[in-house]
Design a protein around this motif. Structure first.
Motif, short mmCIF file in Angstrom:
data_model
loop_
_atom_site.label_atom_id
_atom_site.label_comp_id
_atom_site.label_asym_id
_atom_site.label_seq_id
_atom_site.Cartn_x
_atom_site.Cartn_y
_atom_site.Cartn_z
N ALA A 81 2.29 39.94 45.37
CA ALA A 81 2.36 38.58 45.85
C ALA A 81 1.42 37.62 45.14
CB ALA A 81 1.99 38.59 47.34
N CYS A 82 0.53 38.11 44.28
CA CYS A 82 -0.52 37.24 43.74
C CYS A 82 0.04 36.22 42.75
CB CYS A 82 -1.61 38.07 43.10
SG CYS A 82 -2.57 39.01 44.32
N VAL A 83 -0.63 35.09 42.69
CA VAL A 83 -0.20 33.94 41.89
C VAL A 83 -1.36 33.56 40.97
CG1 VAL A 83 0.50 31.52 42.00
CG2 VAL A 83 1.36 33.16 43.70
N PHE A 84 -1.05 33.18 39.73
CA PHE A 84 -2.10 32.87 38.77
C PHE A 84 -1.80 31.62 37.98
CE2 PHE A 84 0.97 35.32 36.37
CZ PHE A 84 0.96 34.75 35.11
N CYS A 85 -2.86 31.07 37.39
CA CYS A 85 -2.74 29.92 36.50
C CYS A 85 -3.84 30.05 35.46
CB CYS A 85 -2.90 28.62 37.29
SG CYS A 85 -2.63 27.12 36.32
N ALA A 86 -3.51 29.73 34.19
CA ALA A 86 -4.45 29.87 33.09
C ALA A 86 -5.21 28.57 32.85
CB ALA A 86 -3.69 30.26 31.82
N PHE A 87 -6.49 28.72 32.44
CA PHE A 87 -7.34 27.58 32.11
C PHE A 87 -8.11 27.90 30.84
CE2 PHE A 87 -6.61 27.49 36.64
CZ PHE A 87 -6.23 26.17 36.85
N SER A 88 -8.42 26.87 30.06
CA SER A 88 -9.07 27.09 28.78
C SER A 88 -10.56 27.37 28.90
CB SER A 88 -8.85 25.89 27.86
OG SER A 88 -9.37 24.71 28.46
N SER A 89 -11.16 27.04 30.05
CA SER A 89 -12.61 27.25 30.19
C SER A 89 -12.94 27.77 31.59
CB SER A 89 -13.37 25.95 29.94
OG SER A 89 -13.16 25.04 31.00
N GLU A 90 -14.09 28.43 31.69
CA GLU A 90 -14.56 28.90 32.99
C GLU A 90 -14.85 27.74 33.92
OE1 GLU A 90 -17.89 32.03 34.80
OE2 GLU A 90 -18.10 31.27 32.76
N ALA A 91 -15.34 26.64 33.36
CA ALA A 91 -15.66 25.47 34.19
C ALA A 91 -14.41 24.92 34.87
CB ALA A 91 -16.32 24.39 33.32
N GLN A 92 -13.29 24.89 34.14
CA GLN A 92 -12.04 24.42 34.75
C GLN A 92 -11.61 25.35 35.88
OE1 GLN A 92 -9.69 24.35 31.11
NE2 GLN A 92 -9.58 22.11 31.18
N ALA A 93 -11.74 26.65 35.66
CA ALA A 93 -11.38 27.61 36.71
C ALA A 93 -12.28 27.43 37.93
CB ALA A 93 -11.48 29.03 36.17
#
Length: 314
Positions: free
Chosen positions: A267-279
């Motif tokens: 069931a898990c959902v994910f989204c990618a980000f270019s930096s740790e700060a954005q995450a």
């Protein structure tokens, strides 16, 4: 859950009689297409698997007898059904066939971090880590390819973790080729439901006729789009969203910050980000009803060095 597991105190073991703090990383399906169905009912897939620096942790101590013992409880998973125990029973049988006797038994302690039914490959990753660790401790001598073949009957995801690197997968998930994928951070939401894989694959409205793609298509997309705009789709997502409202809600919420999609059969959902700060910025906004975490992509399994000790002979 203690790192040493349960049971009475024993004399300290030599370093070559134990392997502690062995990672069993989570995986994401960056896309997942269902391209057909075999006569035996298994579905034909295309996907890219990528590991994360977040997952379960296992500890192994050799015993003075021949028993394989899980010393920690895993809620909802009886010991005899645990993929870790079943995988080690297969490895023990192969050891006996090759060496003419049984290896020492082992105590297994599992620090369970990944959710059940989350599409993150937790049980499969645990089994792969156990096979790699005990192939080393028992000096069983199986190559990476032999371990992958041994594990396939237990689950199509296990060979990927033993393969140990980002992979383009076909067939039922067992035909693997190394591929480059985003080096980025992910935010992962746990919607709080366990999605049964069989229920998703048996759904009448599941699309099973995706046009096959080539590994070059994926690689070209990663280079031209920077890796953060997802390639393809997850064909299981629509079915899981229909059957489990929390999955659909998590996709909608996370989609406000980028291209969100479900991993595996959910069931898990994910989204990618270019930096740790954005995450980190997204994590501060996650509604309290969901568990959420960040993780960095992994290009190699943390036990890669152990696997290379038993690499295939060219």
């Amino acid at each position: 859950m203690g790192a040493e597991g349960g049971g009475p105190a024993t004399a300290p073991k030599a370093a070559n009689d134990r392997l502690h703090h062995c990672p069993a990383p989570a995986k994401l399906n960056l896309f997942l297409h269902v391209t057909g169905r075999r006569a035996d009912g298994y579905h034909l897939l295309q996907t890219v698997f990528q590991m994360l620096d977040h997952g379960d942790v296992l500890h192994f101590d050799l015993r003075d007898d021949e028993r394989i013992v899980r010393t920690t409880e895993v809620p909802g998973v009886p010991e005899q059904h645990d993929l870790v125990v079943r995988a080690l029973l297969l490895l023990r049988a192969e050891y006996a066939r090759r060496h003419g006797g049984l290896p020492p038994g082992v105590d297994i302690a599992i620090e369970k971090i990944l959710p059940m039914g989350g599409g993150l490959g937790g049980g499969s990753s645990d089994a792969a880590t156990a096979l790699m660790a005990l192939n080393h401790l028992w000096r069983a001598g199986l190559t990476q390819g032999e371990l992958m073949a041994l594990s396939l009957p237990l689950g199509a995801d296990i060979p990927f973790f033993i393969f140990g690197q980002t992979a383009f997968a076909e067939g039922v998930g067992e035909a693997l080729q190394a591929v480059e994928a985003p080096d980025c951070w992910y935010v992962v939401l746990e919607p709080g439901v366990a999605v049964p894989t069989a229920e998703i694959f048996c759904a009448e409205d599941l699309t099973r006729d995706a046009i096959p793609v080539r590994i070059a298509d994926f690689s070209r997309h990663m280079k031209t789009r920077g890796g953060l705009t997802g390639f393809g789709r997850n064909d299981l997502q629509a079915v899981a969203s229909r059957l489990f409202a929390p999955v659909a809600q998590a996709i909608e919420w996370l989609g406000a910050y980028g291209e969100a999609r479900m991993t595996g059969s959910g069931a898990c959902v994910f989204c990618a980000f270019s930096s740790e700060a954005q995450a980190d910025a997204v994590l501060t906004k996650v509604p309290a009803k969901w568990k959420a975490w960040k993780a960095k992509s992994l290009q190699r399994h943390p036990l890669w060095a152990v696997m290379q000790t038993h690499q295939d002979v060219e």
